[in-house]
Motif scaffolding. Sequence first.
Motif, PDB file in Angstrom:
ATOM      1  N   SER A  55       1.591  12.255  -2.060  1.00 46.32           N
ATOM      2  CA  SER A  55       2.368  11.930  -0.619  1.00 46.32           C
ATOM      3  C   SER A  55       3.566  11.165  -0.964  1.00 46.32           C
ATOM      4  O   SER A  55       3.996  10.715  -1.966  1.00 46.32           O
ATOM      5  CB  SER A  55       1.535  11.079   0.391  1.00 46.32           C
ATOM      6  N   PRO A  56       4.575  11.764  -0.201  1.00 45.11           N
ATOM      7  CA  PRO A  56       6.152  11.298  -0.104  1.00 45.11           C
ATOM      8  C   PRO A  56       6.536   9.792  -0.084  1.00 45.11           C
ATOM      9  O   PRO A  56       5.557   9.186   0.248  1.00 45.11           O
ATOM     10  CB  PRO A  56       6.829  12.240   0.392  1.00 45.11           C
ATOM     11  N   PHE A  57       7.786   9.662  -0.311  1.00 46.40           N
ATOM     12  CA  PHE A  57       8.336   8.251   0.115  1.00 46.40           C
ATOM     13  C   PHE A  57       9.936   8.731   0.716  1.00 46.40           C
ATOM     14  O   PHE A  57      10.223   9.890   0.498  1.00 46.40           O
ATOM     15  CB  PHE A  57       8.354   7.487  -1.179  1.00 46.40           C
ATOM     16  N   GLY A  58      10.516   7.827   1.230  1.00 40.81           N
ATOM     17  CA  GLY A  58      11.865   7.790   1.878  1.00 40.81           C
ATOM     18  C   GLY A  58      12.644   6.916   1.133  1.00 40.81           C
ATOM     19  O   GLY A  58      12.509   5.611   0.664  1.00 40.81           O
ATOM     20  N   GLU A  59      14.100   7.378   1.152  1.00 45.87           N
ATOM     21  CA  GLU A  59      14.926   6.600   0.396  1.00 45.87           C
ATOM     22  C   GLU A  59      15.559   5.368   1.187  1.00 45.87           C
ATOM     23  O   GLU A  59      15.912   4.320   0.680  1.00 45.87           O
ATOM     24  CB  GLU A  59      16.248   7.441   0.264  1.00 45.87           C
ATOM     25  N   ALA A  60      15.380   5.377   2.541  1.00 46.78           N
ATOM     26  CA  ALA A  60      15.504   4.116   3.140  1.00 46.78           C
ATOM     27  C   ALA A  60      14.486   2.979   2.890  1.00 46.78           C
ATOM     28  O   ALA A  60      15.023   1.715   2.857  1.00 46.78           O
ATOM     29  CB  ALA A  60      15.259   4.354   4.700  1.00 46.78           C
ATOM     30  N   ASP A  61      13.352   3.272   2.513  1.00 51.10           N
ATOM     31  CA  ASP A  61      12.237   2.325   2.031  1.00 51.10           C
ATOM     32  C   ASP A  61      12.572   1.982   0.781  1.00 51.10           C
ATOM     33  O   ASP A  61      12.264   0.799   0.399  1.00 51.10           O
ATOM     34  CB  ASP A  61      11.057   2.952   2.134  1.00 51.10           C
ATOM     35  N   SER A  62      13.009   2.830  -0.242  1.00 49.12           N
ATOM     36  CA  SER A  62      13.566   2.584  -1.494  1.00 49.12           C
ATOM     37  C   SER A  62      14.641   1.428  -1.539  1.00 49.12           C
ATOM     38  O   SER A  62      14.518   0.406  -2.088  1.00 49.12           O
ATOM     39  CB  SER A  62      14.045   3.896  -2.215  1.00 49.12           C
ATOM     40  N   MET A  63      15.641   1.668  -0.689  1.00 52.22           N
ATOM     41  CA  MET A  63      16.856   0.922  -0.527  1.00 52.22           C
ATOM     42  C   MET A  63      16.284  -0.480  -0.021  1.00 52.22           C
ATOM     43  O   MET A  63      16.852  -1.540  -0.260  1.00 52.22           O
ATOM     44  CB  MET A  63      17.817   1.342   0.261  1.00 52.22           C
TER      45      MET A  63
ATOM     46  N   ASN B  62       4.854   6.669   3.841  1.00 48.92           N
ATOM     47  CA  ASN B  62       4.774   7.859   4.477  1.00 48.92           C
ATOM     48  C   ASN B  62       3.592   8.108   5.583  1.00 48.92           C
ATOM     49  O   ASN B  62       3.138   6.900   5.976  1.00 48.92           O
ATOM     50  CB  ASN B  62       4.247   8.967   3.275  1.00 48.92           C
ATOM     51  N   ASP B  63       3.209   9.133   6.178  1.00 44.84           N
ATOM     52  CA  ASP B  63       2.379   9.137   7.363  1.00 44.84           C
ATOM     53  C   ASP B  63       1.018   9.180   7.094  1.00 44.84           C
ATOM     54  O   ASP B  63      -0.015   9.465   7.712  1.00 44.84           O
ATOM     55  CB  ASP B  63       3.072  10.067   8.463  1.00 44.84           C
ATOM     56  N   GLY B  64       0.706   9.400   5.607  1.00 45.08           N
ATOM     57  CA  GLY B  64      -0.616   9.651   5.098  1.00 45.08           C
ATOM     58  C   GLY B  64      -1.055  11.064   4.906  1.00 45.08           C
ATOM     59  O   GLY B  64      -2.015  11.258   4.376  1.00 45.08           O
ATOM     60  N   MET B  65      -0.143  11.971   5.110  1.00 45.44           N
ATOM     61  CA  MET B  65      -0.450  13.382   4.771  1.00 45.44           C
ATOM     62  C   MET B  65      -0.310  13.493   3.355  1.00 45.44           C
ATOM     63  O   MET B  65       0.647  13.052   2.782  1.00 45.44           O
ATOM     64  CB  MET B  65       0.600  14.200   5.655  1.00 45.44           C
ATOM     65  N   LYS B  66      -1.348  14.384   2.666  1.00 41.30           N
ATOM     66  CA  LYS B  66      -1.281  14.748   1.469  1.00 41.30           C
ATOM     67  C   LYS B  66      -0.963  16.197   1.038  1.00 41.30           C
ATOM     68  O   LYS B  66      -1.335  17.084   1.870  1.00 41.30           O
ATOM     69  CB  LYS B  66      -2.693  14.578   0.921  1.00 41.30           C
ATOM     70  N   PHE B  67      -0.267  16.397  -0.162  1.00 40.32           N
ATOM     71  CA  PHE B  67       0.042  17.534  -0.461  1.00 40.32           C
ATOM     72  C   PHE B  67      -0.661  17.892  -1.782  1.00 40.32           C
ATOM     73  O   PHE B  67      -0.012  18.030  -2.781  1.00 40.32           O
ATOM     74  CB  PHE B  67       1.516  17.747  -0.572  1.00 40.32           C
TER      75      PHE B  67
ATOM     76  N   ASP C 127       0.832  -1.250  -0.144  1.00 41.12           N
ATOM     77  CA  ASP C 127      -0.208  -0.036   0.024  1.00 41.12           C
ATOM     78  C   ASP C 127       0.963   1.342   0.089  1.00 41.12           C
ATOM     79  O   ASP C 127       2.140   0.987   0.407  1.00 41.12           O
ATOM     80  CB  ASP C 127      -0.955   0.069   1.175  1.00 41.12           C
ATOM     81  N   TRP C 128       0.295   2.465  -0.218  1.00 44.58           N
ATOM     82  CA  TRP C 128       1.165   3.449  -0.399  1.00 44.58           C
ATOM     83  C   TRP C 128       0.966   4.838   0.786  1.00 44.58           C
ATOM     84  O   TRP C 128       1.877   4.751   1.753  1.00 44.58           O
ATOM     85  CB  TRP C 128       0.812   4.319  -1.703  1.00 44.58           C
TER      86      TRP C 128
END
Length: 227
Positions: free
Chosen positions: A54-62, A44-49, A38-39
């Motif tokens: 909503s964003p993602f982090g490089e630690a998760d990408s790795m 992310n923490d579920g906040m929308k812009f 899921d996204w």
Amino acid sequence: MIKFQHIQALFEGIGGEFSIPIEQFADRLKGVRVFLFDWDGVFNDGMKFGEQGSPFGEADSMGINLLRLSYWLKHGVMPITGIITGATNEAAEYFAKREGLECCIRGFTDKGQAFKLLCEELEITPSEVAFTFDDVLDLPVAQAAALRFCIRRKASPLFVEYVKENKLCDYITSSPGGYAAVRECCELMIALSSDYSHAIHVRTEYGEQYKEYQALRKAVKTMVITP
């Protein structure tokens, strides 16, 4: 057995929680060849812009990269990896294409329908899927998938209790969405199915073996599925 005990101690030590015995967890993982995430509330923490999503982090990408690499090193083929989101989220599609994921399912308010369509399109069965989720809309997929990771959120103790009582999750993360929760799930799957140290070595060495994997990843054409 010693390896399982060590891994369980590590992940419980940071606050993770197994809902089934770790041996059963590892056994289910043996049949998994699809990693589905899921996204919102997971990466992310579920906040929308607004329309940016909503964003993602490089630690998760790795984490996802290492998970796919470790699977390829063990099996000689790439796993199927994808995002399933109820929102029309441009960031999710961007991430899927950037990482060379096999699929991005977005814009479905009925995730059960989306999951059924995905299985038909990719000719897979729910028994081959590990699913990472965080909220109510994800439960139709959690009911069907072979292995389920629930992202912990302190504000939802009743939801966490519900998925545990109804056997809808197999591991509850210590980390909340937006704080490398995906990385936590990926590291656990790598640890229980493969050789974590070997995957790290291949990635850091950046030799011919990693370049072969990287070429396979770059060759993937992301399938985007919308209603």
